[in-house]
Design a protein around this motif. Structure first.
Motif, PDB file in Angstrom:
ATOM      1  N   VAL A  41       0.843  -1.201   0.000  1.00 19.63           N
ATOM      2  CA  VAL A  41       0.000   0.000   0.000  1.00 19.63           C
ATOM      3  C   VAL A  41       0.875   1.246   0.000  1.00 19.63           C
ATOM      4  O   VAL A  41       0.672   2.172  -0.794  1.00 19.63           O
ATOM      5  CB  VAL A  41      -0.963   0.002   1.218  1.00 19.63           C
ATOM      6  CG1 VAL A  41      -1.602   1.367   1.411  1.00 19.63           C
ATOM      7  CG2 VAL A  41      -2.030  -1.057   1.057  1.00 19.63           C
ATOM      8  N   GLN A  42       1.868   1.272   0.874  1.00 23.48           N
ATOM      9  CA  GLN A  42       2.754   2.437   0.964  1.00 23.48           C
ATOM     10  C   GLN A  42       3.520   2.661  -0.332  1.00 23.48           C
ATOM     11  O   GLN A  42       3.658   3.795  -0.796  1.00 23.48           O
ATOM     12  CB  GLN A  42       3.730   2.265   2.131  1.00 23.48           C
ATOM     13  CG  GLN A  42       3.061   2.349   3.475  1.00 23.48           C
ATOM     14  CD  GLN A  42       4.000   1.984   4.626  1.00 23.48           C
ATOM     15  OE1 GLN A  42       5.136   1.553   4.422  1.00 23.48           O
ATOM     16  NE2 GLN A  42       3.511   2.154   5.847  1.00 23.48           N
ATOM     17  N   VAL A  44       2.701   1.619  -3.472  1.00 20.38           N
ATOM     18  CA  VAL A  44       1.778   2.020  -4.543  1.00 20.38           C
ATOM     19  C   VAL A  44       1.435   3.497  -4.394  1.00 20.38           C
ATOM     20  O   VAL A  44       1.455   4.261  -5.367  1.00 20.38           O
ATOM     21  CB  VAL A  44       0.499   1.147  -4.546  1.00 20.38           C
ATOM     22  CG1 VAL A  44      -0.562   1.732  -5.456  1.00 20.38           C
ATOM     23  CG2 VAL A  44       0.831  -0.278  -4.962  1.00 20.38           C
ATOM     24  N   LYS A  45       1.140   3.924  -3.174  1.00 20.75           N
ATOM     25  CA  LYS A  45       0.810   5.332  -2.942  1.00 20.75           C
ATOM     26  C   LYS A  45       1.979   6.243  -3.293  1.00 20.75           C
ATOM     27  O   LYS A  45       1.792   7.282  -3.927  1.00 20.75           O
ATOM     28  CB  LYS A  45       0.371   5.534  -1.492  1.00 20.75           C
ATOM     29  CG  LYS A  45      -1.018   4.984  -1.214  1.00 20.75           C
ATOM     30  CD  LYS A  45      -1.389   4.898   0.242  1.00 20.75           C
ATOM     31  CE  LYS A  45      -1.419   6.185   0.979  1.00 20.75           C
ATOM     32  NZ  LYS A  45      -1.930   6.052   2.361  1.00 20.75           N
ATOM     33  N   THR A  87      -9.284  -0.777  -4.357  1.00 21.06           N
ATOM     34  CA  THR A  87      -8.826   0.368  -3.578  1.00 21.06           C
ATOM     35  C   THR A  87      -8.663  -0.088  -2.137  1.00 21.06           C
ATOM     36  O   THR A  87      -9.594  -0.636  -1.557  1.00 21.06           O
ATOM     37  CB  THR A  87      -9.839   1.526  -3.649  1.00 21.06           C
ATOM     38  OG1 THR A  87     -10.075   1.852  -5.021  1.00 21.06           O
ATOM     39  CG2 THR A  87      -9.317   2.751  -2.930  1.00 21.06           C
ATOM     40  N   ALA A  91      -4.478   3.260  -1.701  1.00 23.76           N
ATOM     41  CA  ALA A  91      -3.759   2.717  -2.850  1.00 23.76           C
ATOM     42  C   ALA A  91      -4.787   2.194  -3.844  1.00 23.76           C
ATOM     43  O   ALA A  91      -5.761   1.552  -3.467  1.00 23.76           O
ATOM     44  CB  ALA A  91      -2.827   1.590  -2.432  1.00 23.76           C
TER      45      ALA A  91
END
Length: 138
Positions: A41-42, A44-45, A87, A91
């Protein structure tokens, strides 16, 4: 005398009634086809923040490698007509149409060490991989 039969024409008329009825079925949320770890998640963001014209990462599969299929990742400017959207915690991923069944139930992770950084797909559908780990079969 010849037997004369009468031909009868009949008309059938039907009506349809539509009623709005409250459903007794409860809405059950659908499980996401791909689940991302916190590290994924981190990452991708951070990738999306660095690319302003991209709205998501697109995940797909291509036929290549020594064992059949390989994962692809790219920036997406818009969602494709049949893409599946995932989602999670800010992300955003689009799953390509051809990859949807292949990726069902997959966990996407991001790993980083001194010499490499990569997304790792823990896919329960994989039946075999090649020696180098770049391609797989389902």
């Amino acid at each position: 005398k010849p037997n004369k039969q009468k031909t009868m024409t009949s008309r059938i008329s039907a009506t349809t009634v539509v009623r709005a009825v409250r459903s007794s079925r409860k809405f059950t949320p659908r499980k996401a086809p791909v689940v991302l770890t916190t590290a994924a998640v981190q990452r991708v963001k951070s990738l999306l923040e660095g690319t302003p014209d991209a709205v998501a990462l697109r995940v797909g599969v291509k036929t290549r490698g020594c064992n059949g299929l390989s994962y692809t990742l790219g920036y997406a400017k818009e969602k494709g007509k049949f893409d599946e959207e995932v989602t999670q915690d800010g992300a955003r991923l689009f799953i390509d149409t051809k990859a949807q069944l292949t990726l069902l139930g997959t966990e996407m992770d991001f790993r980083e060490d001194d010499i490499s950084s990569e997304f790792v797909f823990n896919n329960p559908n994989v039946k075999g991989t090649c020696g180098c780990g770049e391609s797989f079969t389902v």
